[in-house]
Design a protein around this motif. Structure first.
Motif, PDB file in Angstrom:
ATOM      1  N   GLU A   4      83.207   1.687 -34.107  1.00  0.00           N
ATOM      2  CA  GLU A   4      83.296   3.310 -34.166  1.00  0.00           C
ATOM      3  C   GLU A   4      81.678   3.535 -34.254  1.00  0.00           C
ATOM      4  OE1 GLU A   4      85.060   5.035 -37.455  1.00  0.00           O
ATOM      5  OE2 GLU A   4      83.819   3.890 -38.956  1.00  0.00           O
ATOM      6  N   HIS A   5      80.672   2.939 -34.456  1.00  0.00           N
ATOM      7  CA  HIS A   5      79.276   3.591 -34.482  1.00  0.00           C
ATOM      8  C   HIS A   5      78.677   3.327 -33.187  1.00  0.00           C
ATOM      9  CE1 HIS A   5      79.494   2.259 -39.252  1.00  0.00           C
ATOM     10  NE2 HIS A   5      80.199   3.276 -39.062  1.00  0.00           N
TER      11      HIS A   5
ATOM     12  N   ARG B 196      85.373   4.893 -52.523  1.00  0.00           N
ATOM     13  CA  ARG B 196      85.330   4.728 -50.849  1.00  0.00           C
ATOM     14  C   ARG B 196      84.224   5.122 -50.291  1.00  0.00           C
ATOM     15  NH1 ARG B 196      83.992   4.046 -46.754  1.00  0.00           N
ATOM     16  NH2 ARG B 196      85.183   3.702 -44.630  1.00  0.00           N
TER      17      ARG B 196
ATOM     18  N   HIS C  28      88.053   0.884 -42.535  1.00  0.00           N
ATOM     19  CA  HIS C  28      89.328   1.326 -42.176  1.00  0.00           C
ATOM     20  C   HIS C  28      90.525   0.270 -41.782  1.00  0.00           C
ATOM     21  CE1 HIS C  28      86.424   4.653 -41.909  1.00  0.00           C
ATOM     22  NE2 HIS C  28      85.818   3.939 -41.139  1.00  0.00           N
TER      23      HIS C  28
ATOM     24  N   HIS D 140      83.330  -2.622 -41.883  1.00  0.00           N
ATOM     25  CA  HIS D 140      82.005  -2.415 -41.899  1.00  0.00           C
ATOM     26  C   HIS D 140      81.350  -3.505 -42.354  1.00  0.00           C
ATOM     27  CE1 HIS D 140      82.727   1.193 -40.105  1.00  0.00           C
ATOM     28  NE2 HIS D 140      83.311   1.903 -41.107  1.00  0.00           N
TER      29      HIS D 140
HETATM   30 ZN    ZN Z   1      83.698   3.908 -40.865  1.00  0.00          ZN
END
Ligand code: ZN
Ligand code: 2HG
Length: 461
Positions: A414-415, A323, A375, A382
């Motif tokens: 989240e980025h 991962r 996630h 992603h």
């Molecule tokens: Zn991530």
């Protein structure tokens, strides 16, 4: 270099010392290009202040000179939010790297913005505790950076996002004013949650210099299972089974066969399963002494969706490697800088979103490879697009982000928004919402010198 820039550089040199104002090309090149190599800017200077007073003096000087500033932590961001695309001064937090205190009773850590996540983890572990955020870039990503992007990472399903760990903050406003809210209280409702507002602001409201974060009690032992499943629905079903089994879910990560293949070849790893499956789910669980048995029971209960599984005791680096190496493998293999679209959808929509994405990519962009992972427990995927020609980048991004919006998702999970998503911010927020963000921004930084090119600039509908 203009006369004004030269005199600003002189002033910055007086504040931080000549060794910490970098102007030569070979010294600044690592600060003006992002990790993906997609975004390269330019700057007259990279400034590395040593403490909050110096940050304050640097910002005051830039403010007086009308010079824009981009704060930068470990430069591990994936949306181009910390590179000086318009010649901004780069304010690097690399020297704000002191851990002042770990309080094992209140379970908090006080750390400079430039402390890396791995350093914070090590300091916490020294006291039998842990830092609640973990991510593959832990050795470079900084506390200021993860707060500024409100990072999620692989433990979010257990501990929440970075904002949820944040108790106190010290930050410097655009004009050099120092703002401090330095409490260690988990309950404190006096007015607005200003630290929470700075979390996720991507360096547009203030430069974070120090943070006080919660620490967590780590699980005594964990088990990690890499599970081969036939469908995304099957993966979600198994996550649900685990959550109801009496185990505590520490992580739940989805991968695809093509992603695993890529990592396998790039890292020369063995195939994880005897039998190929279209999807793989990596789960980490903790529980009482019978965790192994509960996990085996859950795997048996999930028999209808599970094809194969490998179990190891945590930390199980061998299994996690499949991962955690995705980002590196994608970057190494793609013939062009990958288009990285970090998105989320409601859990009920993930499967249909991914199915529709596959079909649309095949029809509209047959030369582009899509590697999706993420996630899954948080609905966060992603979408990494490889081999995207320069003249396709905008169209493919537009297609994916509109698809996300149609599935009730978020174009940034989240980025952050950064430069990569700035034109599409209108897909995620209403005009009133965007106007409120602008008002907040101009209240804190009326001259607009902090990371001016992002959040929320000129959305396209
Ligand atoms: Zn991530
Ligand atoms: C991860 O979850 C990071 O590994 C990076 O958020 C994701 O490379 C990516 O797209």
């Amino acid at each position: 270099m203009t006369v004004e820039t030269r005199s600003l550089t002189d002033e910055l040199t007086e504040i931080v010392g000549a060794a910490h104002v970098l102007t030569e090309q070979e010294l600044i090149s690592g600060f003006v290009t992002d990790w993906t190599r997609r975004w390269t800017g330019h700057t007259a200077a990279v400034v590395r202040p040593a403490n909050t007073d110096e940050v304050s003096a640097v910002l005051a000087a830039c403010h007086r000179a009308g010079a824009a500033v981009v704060p930068q932590g470990g430069n591990t961001g994936l949306v181009g939010g910390s590179v000086p695309m318009h010649g901004e001064i780069v304010l690097s937090t690399v020297r704000l790297n002191r851990i002042d205190r770990v309080d094992p009773v209140g379970r908090t850590i006080d750390a400079g913005a430039g402390v890396t996540v791995a350093e914070a983890q090590r300091a916490a572990r020294h006291h039998g505790l842990d830092f609640g955020i973990d991510l593959a870039s832990r050795d470079s990503a900084t506390m200021g950076g993860i707060v500024s992007t409100n990072a999620g990472g692989i433990r979010m399903i257990k501990n929440g996002n970075t904002r949820a760990q944040l108790l106190g903050v010290e930050a410097v406003l655009a004009d050099g004013t120092v703002f401090t809210r330095w409490k260690e209280l988990t309950k404190d409702n006096v007015g607005y949650d200003l630290p929470g507002l700075l979390a996720g602001a991507e360096g547009t409201l203030a430069v974070i210099t120090r943070v006080r974060m919660k620490l967590v009690v780590p699980p005594r032992a964990t088990k990690v299972a890499l599970v081969g499943v036939e469908s995304v629905g099957g993966a979600l079903e198994f996550v649900d089974t685990l959550q109801r089994s009496g185990l505590s879910l520490e992580a739940a990560e989805l991968m695809t066969r093509s992603g695993i293949d890529l990592v396998q070849h790039h890292k020369s790893l063995r195939a994880p399963f005897a039998e190929d499956t279209p999807f793989a789910l990596l789960v980490e669980v903790s529980g009482q002494a019978d965790a192994q048995q509960l996990l085996l029971d859950a795997l048996t209960a999930g028999e209808s969706v599970i094809v194969d599984a490998a179990i190891e005791d945590g930390p199980a680096h061998r299994l996690w490697n499949y991962r955690e190496s995705h980002t590196e493998a994608v970057g190494a293999v793609s013939t062009t800088p990958p288009v990285k679209l970090d998105i989320s959808t409601p859990l009920r929509e993930i499967e249909s979103f991914l199915a529709e994405l596959t079909v649309r990519m095949r029809d509209a962009f047959p030369g582009v490879r899509a590697i999706c992972f993420g996630h899954i427990g948080d609905g966060n995927i992603h979408v990494n697009l490889l081999d995207v020609a320069d003249d396709q980048r905008e169209a493919v991004t537009d297609m994916v982000l509109r698809l996300v919006a149609r599935h009730d998702g978020s174009i940034s999970a989240e980025h952050g928004v950064g430069r990569a998503k700035a034109p599409w911010i209108g897909l995620g927020r209403t005009p009133v919402d965007l106007q409120l963000m602008r008002s907040i921004r101009s209240a804190l930084d009326p001259a607009g010198i902090l990371n001016p090119a992002i959040l929320p600039s000129n959305p396209q509908p």
